[in-house]
Design a protein around this motif. Structure first.
Motif, PDB file in Angstrom:
ATOM      1  N   TYR A  33       0.824  -1.207   0.000  1.00 54.40           N
ATOM      2  CA  TYR A  33       0.000   0.000   0.000  1.00 54.40           C
ATOM      3  C   TYR A  33       0.856   1.254   0.000  1.00 54.40           C
ATOM      4  O   TYR A  33       0.571   2.227  -0.695  1.00 54.40           O
ATOM      5  CB  TYR A  33      -0.933   0.005   1.223  1.00 54.40           C
ATOM      6  CG  TYR A  33      -2.185  -0.782   1.009  1.00 54.40           C
ATOM      7  CD1 TYR A  33      -3.105  -0.390   0.032  1.00 54.40           C
ATOM      8  CD2 TYR A  33      -2.467  -1.896   1.774  1.00 54.40           C
ATOM      9  CE1 TYR A  33      -4.266  -1.118  -0.172  1.00 54.40           C
ATOM     10  CE2 TYR A  33      -3.621  -2.626   1.576  1.00 54.40           C
ATOM     11  CZ  TYR A  33      -4.518  -2.233   0.599  1.00 54.40           C
ATOM     12  OH  TYR A  33      -5.668  -2.951   0.387  1.00 54.40           O
ATOM     13  N   LEU A  34       1.906   1.206   0.802  1.00 55.17           N
ATOM     14  CA  LEU A  34       2.794   2.373   0.876  1.00 55.17           C
ATOM     15  C   LEU A  34       3.436   2.654  -0.474  1.00 55.17           C
ATOM     16  O   LEU A  34       3.535   3.808  -0.907  1.00 55.17           O
ATOM     17  CB  LEU A  34       3.889   2.140   1.921  1.00 55.17           C
ATOM     18  CG  LEU A  34       3.463   2.323   3.368  1.00 55.17           C
ATOM     19  CD1 LEU A  34       4.580   1.931   4.315  1.00 55.17           C
ATOM     20  CD2 LEU A  34       3.032   3.752   3.626  1.00 55.17           C
ATOM     21  N   VAL A  35       3.863   1.596  -1.149  1.00 56.80           N
ATOM     22  CA  VAL A  35       4.487   1.755  -2.462  1.00 56.80           C
ATOM     23  C   VAL A  35       3.476   2.325  -3.459  1.00 56.80           C
ATOM     24  O   VAL A  35       3.767   3.263  -4.210  1.00 56.80           O
ATOM     25  CB  VAL A  35       5.047   0.409  -2.959  1.00 56.80           C
ATOM     26  CG1 VAL A  35       5.519   0.534  -4.395  1.00 56.80           C
ATOM     27  CG2 VAL A  35       6.189  -0.054  -2.068  1.00 56.80           C
ATOM     28  N   LEU A  36       2.260   1.785  -3.429  1.00 50.64           N
ATOM     29  CA  LEU A  36       1.217   2.272  -4.334  1.00 50.64           C
ATOM     30  C   LEU A  36       0.957   3.760  -4.113  1.00 50.64           C
ATOM     31  O   LEU A  36       0.868   4.543  -5.058  1.00 50.64           O
ATOM     32  CB  LEU A  36      -0.077   1.490  -4.084  1.00 50.64           C
ATOM     33  CG  LEU A  36      -0.251   0.181  -4.831  1.00 50.64           C
ATOM     34  CD1 LEU A  36      -1.585  -0.446  -4.446  1.00 50.64           C
ATOM     35  CD2 LEU A  36      -0.224   0.430  -6.331  1.00 50.64           C
ATOM     36  N   GLY A  38       2.885   5.984  -2.736  1.00 44.79           N
ATOM     37  CA  GLY A  38       4.034   6.779  -3.146  1.00 44.79           C
ATOM     38  C   GLY A  38       4.097   6.940  -4.647  1.00 44.79           C
ATOM     39  O   GLY A  38       4.397   8.022  -5.158  1.00 44.79           O
ATOM     40  N   THR A  39       3.775   5.866  -5.353  1.00 46.14           N
ATOM     41  CA  THR A  39       3.781   5.914  -6.815  1.00 46.14           C
ATOM     42  C   THR A  39       2.715   6.865  -7.333  1.00 46.14           C
ATOM     43  O   THR A  39       2.966   7.688  -8.218  1.00 46.14           O
ATOM     44  CB  THR A  39       3.532   4.507  -7.385  1.00 46.14           C
ATOM     45  OG1 THR A  39       4.395   3.590  -6.735  1.00 46.14           O
ATOM     46  CG2 THR A  39       3.780   4.477  -8.868  1.00 46.14           C
ATOM     47  N   LEU A  40       1.533   6.766  -6.726  1.00 48.60           N
ATOM     48  CA  LEU A  40       0.451   7.651  -7.144  1.00 48.60           C
ATOM     49  C   LEU A  40       0.836   9.109  -6.906  1.00 48.60           C
ATOM     50  O   LEU A  40       0.556   9.983  -7.737  1.00 48.60           O
ATOM     51  CB  LEU A  40      -0.829   7.320  -6.368  1.00 48.60           C
ATOM     52  CG  LEU A  40      -2.031   8.188  -6.747  1.00 48.60           C
ATOM     53  CD1 LEU A  40      -2.479   7.877  -8.162  1.00 48.60           C
ATOM     54  CD2 LEU A  40      -3.176   7.992  -5.782  1.00 48.60           C
ATOM     55  N   HIS A  41       1.490   9.346  -5.793  1.00 53.36           N
ATOM     56  CA  HIS A  41       1.946  10.703  -5.466  1.00 53.36           C
ATOM     57  C   HIS A  41       2.866  11.225  -6.567  1.00 53.36           C
ATOM     58  O   HIS A  41       2.717  12.364  -7.024  1.00 53.36           O
ATOM     59  CB  HIS A  41       2.665  10.678  -4.123  1.00 53.36           C
ATOM     60  CG  HIS A  41       3.112  12.023  -3.657  1.00 53.36           C
ATOM     61  ND1 HIS A  41       2.239  12.958  -3.169  1.00 53.36           N
ATOM     62  CD2 HIS A  41       4.339  12.592  -3.609  1.00 53.36           C
ATOM     63  CE1 HIS A  41       2.910  14.045  -2.837  1.00 53.36           C
ATOM     64  NE2 HIS A  41       4.184  13.850  -3.092  1.00 53.36           N
ATOM     65  N   GLY A  42       3.774  10.363  -6.996  1.00 56.33           N
ATOM     66  CA  GLY A  42       4.694  10.760  -8.049  1.00 56.33           C
ATOM     67  C   GLY A  42       3.998  11.006  -9.377  1.00 56.33           C
ATOM     68  O   GLY A  42       4.248  12.006 -10.047  1.00 56.33           O
ATOM     69  N   ILE A  43       3.106  10.107  -9.721  1.00 58.64           N
ATOM     70  CA  ILE A  43       2.358  10.261 -10.970  1.00 58.64           C
ATOM     71  C   ILE A  43       1.557  11.560 -10.949  1.00 58.64           C
ATOM     72  O   ILE A  43       1.510  12.312 -11.911  1.00 58.64           O
ATOM     73  CB  ILE A  43       1.399   9.060 -11.169  1.00 58.64           C
ATOM     74  CG1 ILE A  43       2.214   7.798 -11.442  1.00 58.64           C
ATOM     75  CG2 ILE A  43       0.425   9.328 -12.298  1.00 58.64           C
ATOM     76  CD1 ILE A  43       1.375   6.545 -11.468  1.00 58.64           C
TER      77      ILE A  43
END
Lengths: 132, 225
Positions: A33-36, A38-43
Protein backbone atom coordinates in the motif's frame (compact mmCIF):
# COMPACT_ATOMS: atom_id res chain seq x y z
CA UNK A 1 -22.27 1.45 -7.61
CA UNK A 2 -19.79 0.42 -5.03
CA UNK A 3 -17.01 1.96 -3.01
CA UNK A 4 -13.98 -0.27 -2.71
CA UNK A 5 -11.49 1.70 -0.78
CA UNK A 6 -10.27 5.00 0.61
CA UNK A 7 -6.72 6.27 0.93
CA UNK A 8 -5.40 9.43 2.47
CA UNK A 9 -1.96 10.48 1.29
CA UNK A 10 -0.04 13.22 3.09
CA UNK A 11 1.82 15.96 1.32
CA UNK A 12 5.06 14.03 1.32
CA UNK A 13 3.45 11.09 -0.46
CA UNK A 14 3.12 8.86 2.56
CA UNK A 15 0.00 6.83 3.10
CA UNK A 16 -1.55 7.94 6.38
CA UNK A 17 -4.87 6.16 6.12
CA UNK A 18 -6.10 3.20 4.14
CA UNK A 19 -9.29 1.26 4.34
CA UNK A 20 -11.16 -1.27 2.23
CA UNK A 21 -14.90 -1.53 1.99
CA UNK A 22 -16.86 -4.61 1.11
CA UNK A 23 -14.80 -7.40 -0.41
CA UNK A 24 -14.16 -5.90 -3.80
CA UNK A 25 -10.44 -5.50 -3.26
CA UNK A 26 -7.89 -8.15 -2.38
CA UNK A 27 -5.88 -7.28 0.71
CA UNK A 28 -2.36 -6.13 0.08
CA UNK A 29 0.42 -5.93 2.58
CA UNK A 30 0.93 -2.57 4.22
CA UNK A 31 4.22 -2.22 2.42
CA UNK A 32 2.50 -2.67 -0.93
CA UNK A 33 0.00 0.00 0.00
CA UNK A 34 2.79 2.37 0.88
CA UNK A 35 4.49 1.76 -2.46
CA UNK A 36 1.22 2.27 -4.33
CA UNK A 37 0.54 5.53 -2.53
CA UNK A 38 4.03 6.78 -3.15
CA UNK A 39 3.78 5.91 -6.82
CA UNK A 40 0.45 7.65 -7.14
CA UNK A 41 1.95 10.70 -5.47
CA UNK A 42 4.69 10.76 -8.05
CA UNK A 43 2.36 10.26 -10.97
CA UNK A 44 0.17 13.02 -9.66
CA UNK A 45 3.11 15.37 -9.41
CA UNK A 46 3.95 14.65 -13.04
CA UNK A 47 0.40 15.07 -14.29
CA UNK A 48 0.15 18.43 -12.58
CA UNK A 49 2.96 19.67 -14.80
CA UNK A 50 1.67 18.35 -18.10
CA UNK A 51 -0.78 21.15 -18.75
CA UNK A 52 0.19 23.28 -21.74
CA UNK A 53 -1.58 26.31 -20.28
CA UNK A 54 -0.22 27.11 -16.89
CA UNK A 55 -0.69 25.27 -13.63
CA UNK A 56 -3.01 22.32 -13.55
CA UNK A 57 -4.80 20.39 -10.89
CA UNK A 58 -3.13 17.15 -11.89
CA UNK A 59 -4.93 13.86 -12.40
CA UNK A 60 -8.38 13.80 -10.91
CA UNK A 61 -9.73 10.52 -12.20
CA UNK A 62 -7.92 7.38 -13.25
CA UNK A 63 -10.09 4.71 -14.81
CA UNK A 64 -9.53 1.06 -15.44
CA UNK A 65 -11.78 -1.53 -17.00
CA UNK A 66 -13.40 -2.40 -13.72
CA UNK A 67 -12.67 0.42 -11.37
CA UNK A 68 -12.32 4.14 -11.04
CA UNK A 69 -9.92 6.07 -8.88
CA UNK A 70 -10.98 9.57 -7.95
CA UNK A 71 -8.39 11.89 -6.46
CA UNK A 72 -9.09 14.99 -4.46
CA UNK A 73 -6.08 17.20 -3.92
CA UNK A 74 -6.63 19.81 -1.24
CA UNK A 75 -4.93 23.18 -1.23
CA UNK A 76 -2.77 22.03 1.64
CA UNK A 77 -1.41 19.15 -0.42
CA UNK A 78 -3.22 16.23 1.18
CA UNK A 79 -4.71 13.76 -1.28
CA UNK A 80 -7.88 11.80 -0.76
CA UNK A 81 -8.26 8.86 -3.08
CA UNK A 82 -11.47 6.91 -3.52
CA UNK A 83 -11.56 3.58 -5.32
CA UNK A 84 -14.99 2.89 -6.71
CA UNK A 85 -16.79 0.98 -9.40
CA UNK A 86 -17.09 2.64 -12.79
CA UNK A 87 -20.75 3.45 -12.28
CA UNK A 88 -20.11 5.50 -9.17
CA UNK A 89 -20.94 9.07 -10.13
CA UNK A 90 -20.88 10.76 -6.75
CA UNK A 91 -17.25 10.14 -5.89
CA UNK A 92 -16.42 13.87 -5.91
CA UNK A 93 -19.15 14.65 -3.45
CA UNK A 94 -18.18 11.74 -1.24
CA UNK A 95 -14.56 12.85 -1.20
CA UNK A 96 -15.52 16.37 -0.21
CA UNK A 97 -17.48 14.91 2.70
CA UNK A 98 -14.51 12.75 3.64
CA UNK A 99 -12.42 15.90 3.69
CA UNK A 100 -14.86 17.55 6.05
CA UNK A 101 -14.76 14.54 8.35
CA UNK A 102 -10.98 14.62 8.20
CA UNK A 103 -10.94 18.31 9.11
CA UNK A 104 -13.19 17.64 12.08
CA UNK A 105 -12.10 14.29 13.41
CA UNK A 106 -8.42 14.34 12.60
CA UNK A 107 -7.07 17.85 12.25
CA UNK A 108 -9.00 19.27 15.18
CA UNK A 109 -7.71 16.58 17.49
CA UNK A 110 -4.87 18.27 19.34
CA UNK A 111 -3.14 14.96 19.92
CA UNK A 112 -2.91 14.12 16.26
CA UNK A 113 0.41 15.00 14.73
CA UNK A 114 -0.07 16.34 11.21
CA UNK A 115 1.42 14.21 8.45
CA UNK A 116 1.41 11.13 10.66
CA UNK A 117 -0.74 8.02 10.20
CA UNK A 118 -4.33 8.48 11.30
CA UNK A 119 -5.28 6.22 14.15
CA UNK A 120 -8.49 7.68 15.35
CA UNK A 121 -11.57 5.76 16.30
CA UNK A 122 -13.73 8.79 15.78
CA UNK A 123 -12.50 9.14 12.23
CA UNK A 124 -13.05 5.43 11.59
CA UNK A 125 -16.56 5.64 12.93
CA UNK A 126 -17.50 8.64 10.88
CA UNK A 127 -15.99 7.17 7.74
CA UNK A 128 -17.97 3.98 8.31
CA UNK A 129 -21.12 6.03 8.70
CA UNK A 130 -20.32 7.87 5.50
CA UNK A 131 -19.09 5.07 3.26
CA UNK A 132 -19.52 1.80 5.11
CA UNK B 1 -12.97 33.04 -12.09
CA UNK B 2 -12.98 36.42 -10.47
CA UNK B 3 -15.10 36.18 -7.42
CA UNK B 4 -15.98 39.60 -6.20
CA UNK B 5 -15.78 40.58 -2.59
CA UNK B 6 -19.54 40.62 -2.43
CA UNK B 7 -19.67 36.98 -3.36
CA UNK B 8 -17.16 36.25 -0.64
CA UNK B 9 -19.43 37.97 1.83
CA UNK B 10 -22.25 35.67 0.82
CA UNK B 11 -20.06 32.59 1.12
CA UNK B 12 -18.89 33.68 4.55
CA UNK B 13 -22.38 34.29 5.72
CA UNK B 14 -23.64 30.96 4.52
CA UNK B 15 -20.76 29.18 6.18
CA UNK B 16 -21.49 30.91 9.47
CA UNK B 17 -25.16 30.00 9.28
CA UNK B 18 -24.39 26.45 8.26
CA UNK B 19 -22.15 25.85 11.24
CA UNK B 20 -24.20 23.64 13.48
CA UNK B 21 -22.14 23.86 16.63
CA UNK B 22 -21.47 27.30 17.95
CA UNK B 23 -19.76 28.22 21.17
CA UNK B 24 -21.05 30.69 23.65
CA UNK B 25 -19.19 33.93 23.00
CA UNK B 26 -18.74 34.68 26.68
CA UNK B 27 -17.26 31.30 27.43
CA UNK B 28 -14.91 31.80 24.52
CA UNK B 29 -13.85 35.27 25.60
CA UNK B 30 -13.41 34.20 29.23
CA UNK B 31 -11.37 31.16 28.28
CA UNK B 32 -9.08 33.19 26.12
CA UNK B 33 -8.74 35.87 28.78
CA UNK B 34 -7.82 33.28 31.39
CA UNK B 35 -5.27 31.79 29.02
CA UNK B 36 -3.55 35.10 28.40
CA UNK B 37 -3.50 36.04 32.07
CA UNK B 38 -2.06 32.65 32.96
CA UNK B 39 0.63 33.08 30.35
CA UNK B 40 1.52 36.48 31.79
CA UNK B 41 1.83 34.95 35.23
CA UNK B 42 3.92 32.08 33.97
CA UNK B 43 6.30 34.03 31.80
CA UNK B 44 6.28 37.41 33.53
CA UNK B 45 7.39 38.94 30.27
CA UNK B 46 4.98 40.44 27.78
CA UNK B 47 7.26 39.91 24.87
CA UNK B 48 7.43 36.21 25.63
CA UNK B 49 3.66 36.07 26.09
CA UNK B 50 3.21 37.58 22.65
CA UNK B 51 5.51 34.95 21.27
CA UNK B 52 3.69 32.10 22.96
CA UNK B 53 0.31 33.37 21.83
CA UNK B 54 1.57 33.56 18.29
CA UNK B 55 2.91 30.04 18.51
CA UNK B 56 -0.39 28.70 19.80
CA UNK B 57 -2.21 30.53 17.06
CA UNK B 58 0.13 29.07 14.48
CA UNK B 59 -0.70 25.56 15.63
CA UNK B 60 -4.38 26.35 15.52
CA UNK B 61 -4.08 27.88 12.07
CA UNK B 62 -2.36 24.88 10.54
CA UNK B 63 -5.33 22.76 11.61
CA UNK B 64 -8.10 25.23 11.10
CA UNK B 65 -7.23 25.74 7.45
CA UNK B 66 -8.41 22.21 6.68
CA UNK B 67 -11.82 22.94 8.12
CA UNK B 68 -11.94 26.16 6.17
CA UNK B 69 -10.99 24.51 2.87
CA UNK B 70 -13.25 21.51 3.39
CA UNK B 71 -16.32 23.62 3.95
CA UNK B 72 -15.81 26.75 1.92
CA UNK B 73 -14.89 25.07 -1.34
CA UNK B 74 -12.81 28.04 -2.32
CA UNK B 75 -10.02 27.41 -4.77
CA UNK B 76 -6.66 29.05 -4.91
CA UNK B 77 -6.45 32.80 -4.77
CA UNK B 78 -5.03 34.60 -7.75
CA UNK B 79 -3.08 37.11 -5.72
CA UNK B 80 -2.46 38.36 -2.24
CA UNK B 81 -5.19 40.94 -2.57
CA UNK B 82 -7.74 38.22 -3.09
CA UNK B 83 -6.26 36.34 -0.15
CA UNK B 84 -6.96 39.36 2.02
CA UNK B 85 -10.55 39.50 0.89
CA UNK B 86 -11.08 35.81 1.52
CA UNK B 87 -9.47 35.94 4.95
CA UNK B 88 -11.65 38.84 6.04
CA UNK B 89 -14.94 38.04 4.41
CA UNK B 90 -14.98 34.27 4.55
CA UNK B 91 -12.43 33.25 7.17
CA UNK B 92 -13.21 35.69 9.96
CA UNK B 93 -16.90 35.62 9.18
CA UNK B 94 -17.28 31.88 9.24
CA UNK B 95 -15.28 31.30 12.41
CA UNK B 96 -15.85 34.41 14.50
CA UNK B 97 -18.86 36.03 12.85
CA UNK B 98 -17.05 39.30 12.33
CA UNK B 99 -15.92 40.92 9.13
CA UNK B 100 -12.84 43.04 9.55
CA UNK B 101 -12.32 45.79 7.04
CA UNK B 102 -9.47 45.20 4.64
CA UNK B 103 -7.04 47.80 3.43
CA UNK B 104 -4.67 46.72 0.74
CA UNK B 105 -1.32 48.31 0.45
CA UNK B 106 2.01 48.11 -1.22
CA UNK B 107 5.20 47.21 0.44
CA UNK B 108 7.81 49.95 0.40
CA UNK B 109 11.19 48.38 0.08
CA UNK B 110 12.95 50.72 2.46
CA UNK B 111 10.51 50.25 5.31
CA UNK B 112 10.24 46.56 4.69
CA UNK B 113 9.59 44.71 7.90
CA UNK B 114 10.83 41.48 6.44
CA UNK B 115 14.01 40.29 7.93
CA UNK B 116 15.59 39.05 4.76
CA UNK B 117 14.49 41.67 2.32
CA UNK B 118 15.94 41.09 -1.07
CA UNK B 119 16.89 43.93 -3.29
CA UNK B 120 14.27 44.78 -5.86
CA UNK B 121 14.28 47.55 -8.42
CA UNK B 122 10.73 48.69 -7.75
CA UNK B 123 10.23 51.12 -4.89
CA UNK B 124 7.03 49.42 -3.78
CA UNK B 125 5.40 46.12 -4.46
CA UNK B 126 1.73 46.76 -5.02
CA UNK B 127 -0.75 44.53 -3.28
CA UNK B 128 1.87 42.88 -1.11
CA UNK B 129 0.26 43.74 2.18
CA UNK B 130 -3.16 43.96 3.63
CA UNK B 131 -4.34 45.30 6.93
CA UNK B 132 -7.34 43.92 8.69
CA UNK B 133 -9.07 46.23 11.10
CA UNK B 134 -11.25 44.50 13.61
CA UNK B 135 -13.56 47.02 15.14
CA UNK B 136 -15.22 44.29 17.04
CA UNK B 137 -13.05 41.76 18.78
CA UNK B 138 -14.70 38.71 20.28
CA UNK B 139 -11.48 37.78 22.05
CA UNK B 140 -11.40 40.98 24.01
CA UNK B 141 -15.00 41.51 24.84
CA UNK B 142 -14.44 42.14 28.54
CA UNK B 143 -10.87 43.25 28.39
CA UNK B 144 -9.51 46.42 29.83
CA UNK B 145 -5.78 46.27 29.54
CA UNK B 146 -3.96 47.67 32.57
CA UNK B 147 -1.34 50.38 32.07
CA UNK B 148 1.37 47.92 32.85
CA UNK B 149 0.39 45.53 30.13
CA UNK B 150 0.03 48.36 27.64
CA UNK B 151 3.45 49.72 28.46
CA UNK B 152 4.91 46.26 28.53
CA UNK B 153 3.78 45.85 24.94
CA UNK B 154 1.28 43.04 25.33
CA UNK B 155 -0.54 42.19 22.15
CA UNK B 156 -3.62 40.73 23.64
CA UNK B 157 -5.02 39.24 20.45
CA UNK B 158 -1.72 38.10 19.07
CA UNK B 159 -3.11 34.60 18.71
CA UNK B 160 -4.95 35.83 15.62
CA UNK B 161 -1.64 36.63 13.96
CA UNK B 162 -0.48 33.13 14.57
CA UNK B 163 -3.66 31.63 13.23
CA UNK B 164 -3.33 33.63 10.04
CA UNK B 165 0.32 32.82 9.58
CA UNK B 166 -0.28 29.12 10.18
CA UNK B 167 -3.29 28.90 7.93
CA UNK B 168 -1.68 30.82 5.08
CA UNK B 169 1.52 28.87 5.35
CA UNK B 170 -0.39 25.64 4.86
CA UNK B 171 -1.62 26.88 1.51
CA UNK B 172 1.91 27.93 0.73
CA UNK B 173 1.73 31.64 1.25
CA UNK B 174 4.46 32.81 3.51
CA UNK B 175 3.55 35.89 5.41
CA UNK B 176 6.28 37.84 7.04
CA UNK B 177 4.61 39.01 10.18
CA UNK B 178 1.35 40.28 11.29
CA UNK B 179 1.48 43.18 13.61
CA UNK B 180 -1.41 43.42 15.92
CA UNK B 181 -2.15 46.55 17.79
CA UNK B 182 -4.63 46.97 20.47
CA UNK B 183 -5.45 50.63 20.58
CA UNK B 184 -8.07 52.36 22.56
CA UNK B 185 -10.20 55.27 21.69
CA UNK B 186 -9.08 57.21 24.70
CA UNK B 187 -11.93 59.61 25.15
CA UNK B 188 -14.55 57.06 24.36
CA UNK B 189 -16.97 55.67 26.86
CA UNK B 190 -16.58 52.07 25.84
CA UNK B 191 -12.90 52.05 26.47
CA UNK B 192 -12.88 48.30 26.69
CA UNK B 193 -13.36 47.97 23.00
CA UNK B 194 -10.20 48.52 21.12
CA UNK B 195 -9.33 48.17 17.53
CA UNK B 196 -7.06 45.44 16.46
CA UNK B 197 -4.99 45.84 13.38
CA UNK B 198 -3.56 42.85 11.68
CA UNK B 199 -1.02 43.48 9.02
CA UNK B 200 -0.08 40.74 6.66
CA UNK B 201 2.92 40.98 4.43
CA UNK B 202 3.41 38.57 1.59
CA UNK B 203 6.83 37.10 1.65
CA UNK B 204 6.51 34.80 -1.26
CA UNK B 205 5.35 31.30 -1.60
CA UNK B 206 6.70 28.19 -0.17
CA UNK B 207 8.39 26.35 -2.96
CA UNK B 208 9.40 23.30 -1.05
CA UNK B 209 6.55 21.35 -2.47
CA UNK B 210 6.78 21.46 -6.22
CA UNK B 211 3.83 19.31 -7.03
CA UNK B 212 1.17 21.96 -6.76
CA UNK B 213 0.20 24.93 -8.81
CA UNK B 214 1.39 28.15 -7.32
CA UNK B 215 -0.70 30.40 -5.21
CA UNK B 216 0.57 33.88 -5.48
CA UNK B 217 0.97 35.26 -8.93
CA UNK B 218 4.47 36.17 -9.78
CA UNK B 219 5.68 39.71 -9.68
CA UNK B 220 2.53 41.25 -8.50
CA UNK B 221 2.39 40.33 -4.90
CA UNK B 222 5.10 37.95 -4.11
CA UNK B 223 8.77 38.03 -3.73
CA UNK B 224 10.78 34.92 -3.73
CA UNK B 225 12.86 34.46 -0.71
Amino acid sequence: MAIFGLWVINKAGGLVYERNFGDGLPRLTSNEYLVLAGTLHGIHAITSRLSPIGPSSGAQVIEGETFKMTILLTATGTKFVLLTSLAESTADVVLQKVYEVYADAVMKNPFHTPEMPIRSEGFDRRITALLG
Amino acid sequence: MATTSKQYKVIGEELWKGRAEKTNAELFALTYGALVVQLIQDYEDYEEVNKQLEKMGYNIGTRLIEDFLARSNIGRCVDFRETGEVVAKVGFKSFLNITPSVTHGGLPIAASPTRSSTASPAPTIPGATFTLTLDENPLAEFVELPEEALEGGLWFSNILCGVLRGALEMVRILTALCLSKFTYHSSDSNAGHGYVYLRCVARGRNDRDQSHPCQVSRGRSSRRR
